[in-house]
Write a protein that holds these residues in place. Structure first.
Motif, short mmCIF file in Angstrom:
data_model
loop_
_atom_site.label_atom_id
_atom_site.label_comp_id
_atom_site.label_asym_id
_atom_site.label_seq_id
_atom_site.Cartn_x
_atom_site.Cartn_y
_atom_site.Cartn_z
N GLY A 121 37.65 38.18 16.83
CA GLY A 121 36.66 37.15 17.09
C GLY A 121 36.77 35.92 16.22
O GLY A 121 35.93 35.02 16.30
N SER A 122 37.80 35.84 15.40
CA SER A 122 37.95 34.69 14.50
C SER A 122 38.61 33.49 15.17
O SER A 122 38.63 32.40 14.60
CB SER A 122 38.75 35.09 13.25
N LYS A 123 39.14 33.69 16.39
CA LYS A 123 39.86 32.62 17.10
C LYS A 123 39.19 32.35 18.45
O LYS A 123 38.72 33.28 19.11
CB LYS A 123 41.33 32.98 17.29
N LEU A 124 39.18 31.09 18.85
CA LEU A 124 38.58 30.69 20.12
C LEU A 124 39.64 30.82 21.21
O LEU A 124 40.38 29.87 21.51
CB LEU A 124 38.06 29.26 20.01
N VAL A 125 39.71 32.01 21.80
CA VAL A 125 40.76 32.35 22.77
C VAL A 125 40.14 33.19 23.89
O VAL A 125 39.37 34.11 23.63
CB VAL A 125 41.90 33.14 22.10
N ILE A 126 40.50 32.87 25.13
CA ILE A 126 40.16 33.75 26.25
C ILE A 126 41.40 33.93 27.12
O ILE A 126 42.24 33.04 27.22
CB ILE A 126 38.99 33.21 27.10
N VAL A 164 49.99 36.58 32.08
CA VAL A 164 48.81 36.30 31.25
C VAL A 164 48.54 34.81 31.26
O VAL A 164 49.44 34.00 30.99
CB VAL A 164 49.02 36.76 29.79
N LEU A 165 47.30 34.44 31.59
CA LEU A 165 46.85 33.05 31.50
C LEU A 165 45.85 32.98 30.36
O LEU A 165 44.92 33.78 30.28
CB LEU A 165 46.21 32.60 32.80
N ARG A 166 46.02 31.99 29.48
CA ARG A 166 45.19 31.90 28.27
C ARG A 166 44.66 30.49 28.10
O ARG A 166 45.38 29.51 28.31
CB ARG A 166 46.02 32.31 27.05
N LEU A 167 43.39 30.37 27.72
CA LEU A 167 42.80 29.12 27.27
C LEU A 167 42.44 29.29 25.80
O LEU A 167 41.82 30.29 25.43
CB LEU A 167 41.55 28.78 28.08
N LEU A 168 42.82 28.31 24.99
CA LEU A 168 42.59 28.47 23.56
C LEU A 168 42.45 27.14 22.85
O LEU A 168 42.89 26.10 23.35
CB LEU A 168 43.73 29.27 22.91
N HIS A 169 41.84 27.22 21.68
CA HIS A 169 41.75 26.08 20.76
C HIS A 169 42.80 26.28 19.67
O HIS A 169 42.75 27.24 18.92
CB HIS A 169 40.35 26.00 20.16
N VAL A 170 43.77 25.35 19.64
CA VAL A 170 44.79 25.41 18.59
C VAL A 170 45.34 24.00 18.39
O VAL A 170 45.68 23.30 19.35
CB VAL A 170 45.91 26.42 18.95
#
Length: 281
Positions: A129-134, A227-233
């Motif tokens: 839960g430390s990363k903004l990832v779905i 795998v499809l991913r949305l993330l903040h990086v």
């Protein structure tokens, strides 16, 4: 419920303007030039419009028929109106975040009655839960993006948190090393404390960036997305940034290749021009 105007595929409806009689001259009789040349000119333009749209429609039918029904298609849309996360999860195995993604009623860009997905971190720099990832591994987001003509995603996003977000879409194949590796899109900046906005995230092969050192060929992964991913990086990476962050997501939609979208747009503009000329006549 989408806040933005409906996508190119969903919103550009066409209707041929109804026939109107040619304008009368001062003496009450229509001029020969308007009786004879105007209809010919309009018929020529309308024929061109029909040709453009038939080509676009046939192309879309070919793309969809070449793709399994359960796989990715242009126009695939997740709007969370059923009250579920529609398969978007924070973890792919391993520890689950203590603050997993959740759908919140009446929180979408459309206000009352519009559902949206809330994603947030624990605020920690380590651990689940430390990363903004779905992520999504549902069949409707898997498959051959190249054959389906999917060139990107359009996403409604809001950042109520204290941290600027660098939103990216990322893809991976069915197994590490089995395809072309992990790839990520260029980032779209979503400023802190901002309201709803629409982000367009490119999945064009020439735009994608390696997500890790094992990435070899973007086209190979696009041809077999698992795998499809949305993330903040902030930098191009499959792994998201750690720290306090949150966002709301709505209306995740698969976009067509520019050529298909342009054909529909050009045809729509031509219809508008034809209608304007008919009104002048």
């Amino acid at each position: 419920m989408a806040s933005r105007p409906a996508s190119l595929l969903r919103s550009l409806a066409l209707a041929r303007p109804g026939a109107r009689p040619p304008a009368a001259a001062a003496g009450g009789t229509a001029t020969a030039s308007r009786i004879e040349s105007a209809p010919v000119f309009e018929a020529t333009i309308f024929a061109a419009i029909v040709a453009v749209f038939l080509a676009a429609i046939l192309s879309a039918i070919t793309l969809v028929s070449a793709t399994p029904a359960a796989a990715i298609v242009v126009g695939q849309l997740d709007d969370f109106q059923d009250g579920t996360t529609q398969g978007w999860v924070d973890a792919l195995g391993g520890a689950i975040s203590p603050v997993p993604p959740v759908v919140i009623a009446d929180s979408g860009p459309g206000g009352a009655g519009d559902f949206a997905l809330r994603v947030m971190t624990t605020g920690s720099f380590i651990g689940a839960g430390s990363k903004l990832v779905i992520n999504n591994v549902e069949p409707r987001w898997q498959g051959n993006y190249l054959a389906a003509g999917v060139d990107g995603l359009m996403v409604d996003v809001r950042n109520p948190g204290p941290t600027d977000l660098f939103l990216r879409v990322a893809i991976d194949g069915p197994a590490v090393g089995a395809t072309g590796g992990r790839w990520v899109s260029p980032a779209v900046l979503i400023p802190a404390q901002s309201g709803w906005q629409t982000a367009t995230l490119s999945l064009a092969p020439e735009d994608l960036l390696p997500g890790d050192f094992a990435a070899t060929e973007a086209e190979a992964t696009l041809a077999n997305v698992a795998v499809l991913r949305l993330l903040h990086v902030s930098t191009a990476s499959w792994v998201g940034d750690s720290g306090a962050a949150q966002m709301s997501i709505d209306d995740i939609e698969a976009l067509p290749e520019p050529a298909a979208g342009t054909a529909v747009l050009v045809g729509s503009l031509l219809v508008g021009m034809l209608g304007a000329q008919r009104r002048r006549n």
